[in-house]
Scaffold this motif. Structure first.
Motif, mmCIF file in Angstrom:
data_model
loop_
_atom_site.group_PDB
_atom_site.id
_atom_site.type_symbol
_atom_site.label_atom_id
_atom_site.label_comp_id
_atom_site.label_asym_id
_atom_site.label_seq_id
_atom_site.Cartn_x
_atom_site.Cartn_y
_atom_site.Cartn_z
ATOM 1 N N ALA A 26 0.793 -1.242 0.000
ATOM 2 C CA ALA A 26 0.000 0.000 0.000
ATOM 3 C C ALA A 26 0.823 1.288 0.000
ATOM 4 C CB ALA A 26 -0.977 -0.001 1.173
ATOM 5 N N PRO A 27 1.864 1.410 0.835
ATOM 6 C CA PRO A 27 2.598 2.686 0.853
ATOM 7 C C PRO A 27 3.260 3.060 -0.478
ATOM 8 C CG PRO A 27 3.123 1.390 2.796
ATOM 9 C CD PRO A 27 2.338 0.504 1.873
ATOM 10 N N GLY A 28 3.538 2.071 -1.316
ATOM 11 C CA GLY A 28 4.202 2.350 -2.587
ATOM 12 C C GLY A 28 3.260 2.686 -3.728
ATOM 13 N N LEU A 29 1.971 2.696 -3.469
ATOM 14 C CA LEU A 29 0.986 2.979 -4.517
ATOM 15 C C LEU A 29 0.431 4.392 -4.369
ATOM 16 C CD1 LEU A 29 -1.037 -0.360 -4.329
ATOM 17 C CD2 LEU A 29 0.732 0.236 -5.990
ATOM 18 N N GLU A 30 0.103 4.998 -5.486
ATOM 19 C CA GLU A 30 -0.534 6.316 -5.460
ATOM 20 C C GLU A 30 -1.950 6.174 -4.901
ATOM 21 O OE1 GLU A 30 0.797 9.318 -6.288
ATOM 22 O OE2 GLU A 30 2.694 8.235 -6.513
ATOM 23 N N PRO A 31 -2.446 7.193 -4.191
ATOM 24 C CA PRO A 31 -3.773 7.094 -3.570
ATOM 25 C C PRO A 31 -4.911 6.638 -4.488
ATOM 26 C CG PRO A 31 -2.642 8.997 -2.696
ATOM 27 C CD PRO A 31 -1.775 8.442 -3.815
ATOM 28 N N PRO A 32 -5.017 7.120 -5.732
ATOM 29 C CA PRO A 32 -6.125 6.634 -6.568
ATOM 30 C C PRO A 32 -6.055 5.114 -6.814
ATOM 31 C CG PRO A 32 -5.235 8.639 -7.502
ATOM 32 C CD PRO A 32 -4.285 8.207 -6.414
ATOM 33 N N CYS A 33 -4.878 4.607 -7.086
ATOM 34 C CA CYS A 33 -4.695 3.176 -7.305
ATOM 35 C C CYS A 33 -4.920 2.413 -5.999
ATOM 36 C CB CYS A 33 -3.296 2.913 -7.848
ATOM 37 S SG CYS A 33 -2.958 1.170 -8.181
ATOM 38 N N ARG A 34 -4.363 2.938 -4.917
ATOM 39 C CA ARG A 34 -4.501 2.298 -3.609
ATOM 40 C C ARG A 34 -5.976 2.205 -3.203
ATOM 41 N NH1 ARG A 34 -0.612 5.022 -0.753
ATOM 42 N NH2 ARG A 34 -2.061 6.683 -0.270
ATOM 43 N N SER A 35 -6.747 3.248 -3.459
ATOM 44 C CA SER A 35 -8.158 3.235 -3.060
ATOM 45 C C SER A 35 -8.943 2.201 -3.852
ATOM 46 C CB SER A 35 -8.782 4.625 -3.208
ATOM 47 O OG SER A 35 -8.892 5.007 -4.557
ATOM 48 N N GLN A 36 -8.665 2.083 -5.137
ATOM 49 C CA GLN A 36 -9.377 1.107 -5.965
ATOM 50 C C GLN A 36 -9.019 -0.321 -5.562
ATOM 51 O OE1 GLN A 36 -8.578 2.227 -10.010
ATOM 52 N NE2 GLN A 36 -9.518 4.227 -9.742
ATOM 53 N N LEU A 37 -7.734 -0.564 -5.308
ATOM 54 C CA LEU A 37 -7.325 -1.892 -4.872
ATOM 55 C C LEU A 37 -7.858 -2.199 -3.474
ATOM 56 C CD1 LEU A 37 -3.678 -2.036 -6.234
ATOM 57 C CD2 LEU A 37 -5.618 -3.429 -6.959
ATOM 58 N N ALA A 38 -7.916 -1.192 -2.608
ATOM 59 C CA ALA A 38 -8.456 -1.399 -1.262
ATOM 60 C C ALA A 38 -9.929 -1.779 -1.328
ATOM 61 C CB ALA A 38 -8.258 -0.147 -0.411
#
Length: 82
Positions: A26-38
């Motif tokens: 998670a820390p290595g991903l940009e927020p838009p990508c992180r939110s979709q994967l989350a």
């Protein structure tokens, strides 16, 4: 996405959390990508009958997504069911 991030996501899909799973990538991903994967992982963990972990992922999806994004709306709808 790096190879190690891909492996960590695959492990998360199988149910691994913590530093070698979702928390590690998670820390290595940009927020838009992180939110979709989350959001995706939150739904996956619902299917795995792990509601506590599911809520954590869905809360991350809400926190990291843009106010008007689909990921946020979907995550909020799932959290409202709890």
């Amino acid at each position: 996405m790096t190879k190690s991030q891909g492996i960590a996501l695959a492990l998360t899909w199988k149910g691994t959390t913590g530093p070698i799973g979702g928390e590690g990538v998670a820390p290595g991903l940009e927020p838009p990508c992180r939110s979709q994967l989350a959001y995706l992982m939150g739904r996956r963990f619902q299917r795995l009958s792990r509601p506590v972990d599911s809520v954590k992922f869905l809360e991350t999806a809400v926190k990291d997504s843009a106010p008007d994004s689909l990921a946020r709306r979907l995550a909020q709808a799932e959290l409202a069911k709890k």
